[in-house]
Design an enzyme around this catalytic site. Structure first.
Site, PDB file in Angstrom:
ATOM      1  N   TYR A 144      -1.534  14.852  -8.141  1.00  0.00           N
ATOM      2  CA  TYR A 144      -0.200  14.311  -7.884  1.00  0.00           C
ATOM      3  C   TYR A 144       0.400  13.875  -9.215  1.00  0.00           C
ATOM      4  CZ  TYR A 144       3.379  11.114  -5.991  1.00  0.00           C
ATOM      5  OH  TYR A 144       4.549  10.474  -5.684  1.00  0.00           O
ATOM      6  N   ASP A 239      -1.845  14.404 -17.493  1.00  0.00           N
ATOM      7  CA  ASP A 239      -1.170  13.295 -16.821  1.00  0.00           C
ATOM      8  C   ASP A 239      -2.154  12.124 -16.800  1.00  0.00           C
ATOM      9  OD1 ASP A 239      -0.128  11.463 -15.089  1.00  0.00           O
ATOM     10  OD2 ASP A 239       0.509  12.915 -13.581  1.00  0.00           O
ATOM     11  N   LYS A 267       2.663   3.219 -15.444  1.00  0.00           N
ATOM     12  CA  LYS A 267       2.677   1.763 -15.225  1.00  0.00           C
ATOM     13  C   LYS A 267       1.751   0.939 -16.123  1.00  0.00           C
ATOM     14  CE  LYS A 267       0.438   3.932 -11.457  1.00  0.00           C
ATOM     15  NZ  LYS A 267       0.793   4.615 -10.259  1.00  0.00           N
TER      16      LYS A 267
HETATM   17  N1  HOZ Z   1       0.211   7.233  -3.846  1.00  0.00           N
HETATM   18  C1  HOZ Z   1       0.579   6.265  -4.843  1.00  0.00           C
HETATM   19  C2  HOZ Z   1      -0.537   6.077  -5.804  1.00  0.00           C
HETATM   20  N2  HOZ Z   1      -1.291   7.217  -6.059  1.00  0.00           N
HETATM   21  C3  HOZ Z   1       0.946   4.992  -4.146  1.00  0.00           C
HETATM   22  C4  HOZ Z   1       1.853   4.146  -4.924  1.00  0.00           C
HETATM   23  C5  HOZ Z   1       2.409   2.937  -4.116  1.00  0.00           C
HETATM   24  O1  HOZ Z   1       2.504   3.013  -2.908  1.00  0.00           O
HETATM   25  O2  HOZ Z   1       2.738   1.956  -4.751  1.00  0.00           O
END
Ligand code: HOZ
Length: 428
Positions: A144, A239, A267
């Site tokens: 992802y 990434d 982040k």
């Molecule tokens: N799927 C996101 C992390 N891999 C979730 C992020 C979120 O909900 O803050």
């Protein structure tokens, strides 16, 4: 457990926010029950609106390496706030941040700040396309890279959690330009490259995957991708939104000694505040406007508060490198402890762990790609998740996510989590 206030908030939220949440995995859809609304967090704990406390293993999906509300980061943010919240003009902290990233991440010679990992990956492939004059990209099934159109083909994470194959709204043209291969399958990548000679601009991957659960590269996989990309003139993009600064001061690329052409970060470099960045070889980054013709911009990019938070955390991590050994040890103990609980209970399970990332998969197959991750018993994971929550432990609410351990998780916390697991398996 009393969750009345969370329940009320969720009821209201569903009337005014799609699905009641601002990011799908948070809705607890794949694990059942209603999401908890978090009021605050400190160290290893989350506190919800009803006053319940949870030992937690999400850590804002990675960035809270030093735990929540670290006093030095808090102080840096308070200090920065006194000088206003946003300038929309350059500031010294952005230069400091760029220097810090270039020093810590081996392959980065120049870097551009953005506001999220999604922005970083979208910009990185645009730059790769501009640099190579080619249009297609290769990504891996289950990896992802945020919610940019190009990446929502065979995406892991929330898309996998909700069982959405590929998102409506992504045009056929974009889909045609995104080629996918199974992770850890070099032959499949080679076949795509052979069938698309001189057409592939970039190959993007999470060098250690966090978004189909934690999945590590098989020996030689990253090295072979590096060689292939060099030979074919393809821009190799790591990434490192989740792995950067977490697996080592210089991320997965330092740990595994592979230099990508571009790296995307997220982040973590904001210490948890909304930040992202992309960087790499100066020759490629000089394509970015105003140095070059590839356009990318943002009023909030390099935001002074986010830079202060991130710089403080990166400074601590670059000075106190012993934390990486500590994180590795505590994560090994925790993951090993959870696996033992499952074995003792006769529940098929396997663990993937590297540094402070791990996933307990409810399958006894070795998980090496999305296909094998999907063999997990997600219904059993959901029951385990809910039972752990009842015991005061907040896991990632999806089988297809990694857990992230912070330095605030020590022996006492590990014992508590393993003990909660022992009680929880009785309900599976
Ligand atoms: N799927 C996101 C992390 N891999 C979730 C992020 C979120 O909900 O803050």
């Amino acid at each position: 457990m009393n969750t009345q206030r969370s329940h009320q908030l969720f009821e209201k939220a569903q009337t005014i926010i799609p699905g009641g949440v601002n990011s799908p995995v948070r809705a607890f859809k794949s694990v059942g029950g209603n999401p908890l609304f978090i009021k605050s967090a400190k160290g290893a704990y989350l506190y919800d609106e009803d006053g319940n406390a949870f030992l937690e293993l999400i850590n804002s999906w990675g960035p809270m390496i030093l735990g929540h509300a670290h006093p030095e980061i808090e102080a840096a943010v308070q200090e920065a706030i006194r000088g206003s919240f946003s300038f929309g003009a350059p500031s010294a902290r952005e230069v400091e941040m760029a220097e810090m990233i270039c020093r810590m991440v081996p392959s980065v010679e120049k870097v551009r700040m953005v506001n999220s990992g999604t922005e970083a990956t979208m910009a990185a492939i645009r730059v790769a396309r501009g640099y190579t004059g080619r249009e297609k990209i290769i990504k891996f099934e289950g990896c992802y890279h945020g919610h940019g159109d190009s990446f929502l083909i065979a995406a892991g994470s929330g898309v996998a959690t909700l069982g959405i194959p590929d998102s409506p709204g992504v045009t056929q043209g974009v889909a045609n330009d995104t080629l996918t291969a199974p992770f850890n399958d070099l032959a499949a990548v080679q076949a795509l490259v052979d069938a698309n000679q001189e057409k592939i601009a970039a190959l993007i991957l999470e060098p250690v995957v966090g978004n189909m659960g934690c999945v590590t590269p098989l020996p030689g996989f990253l090295e072979s991708l590096r060689q292939l990309c060099t030979k074919e003139g393809i821009v190799l993009i790591f990434d490192e939104v989740m792995t950067g600064f977490r697996l080592a001061p210089g991320g997965a690329q330092e740990l595994m000694n592979i230099q990508p052409d571009l790296t995307t970060m997220g982040k973590i470099i904001g210490g948890g505040m909304p930040v992202g960045a992309y960087g790499g070889k100066a020759e490629i980054m000089n394509m970015v406007a105003p140095a070059g013709p590839v356009y990318q911009a943002g009023t909030l990019s390099g935001n002074p508060i986010a830079m202060s938070a991130g710089l403080t955390m990166l400074r601590i991590l670059s000075q106190q490198t012993h934390v990486y050994q500590q994180l590795e040890q505590s994560t090994q103990q925790l993951a090993g402890g959870l696996l033992e609980v499952m074995k003792d209970a006769g529940i098929p399970a396997s663990v993937n762990q590297i540094g402070s990332m791990f996933t307990l998969f409810f399958t006894d197959h070795q998980v090496i790609n999305f296909e094998t991750a999907k063999k997990s018993d997600t219904v059993r994971f959901g029951k385990f998740f809910r039972a752990m929550l009842e015991q005061g432990v907040y896991l990632a609410p999806s089988q297809f996510e990694s857990m992230f351990v912070s330095t605030c998780i020590g022996k006492t916390e590990i014992d508590k989590i393993v003990d909660a697991a022992r009680k929880s398996v009785k309900l599976l």
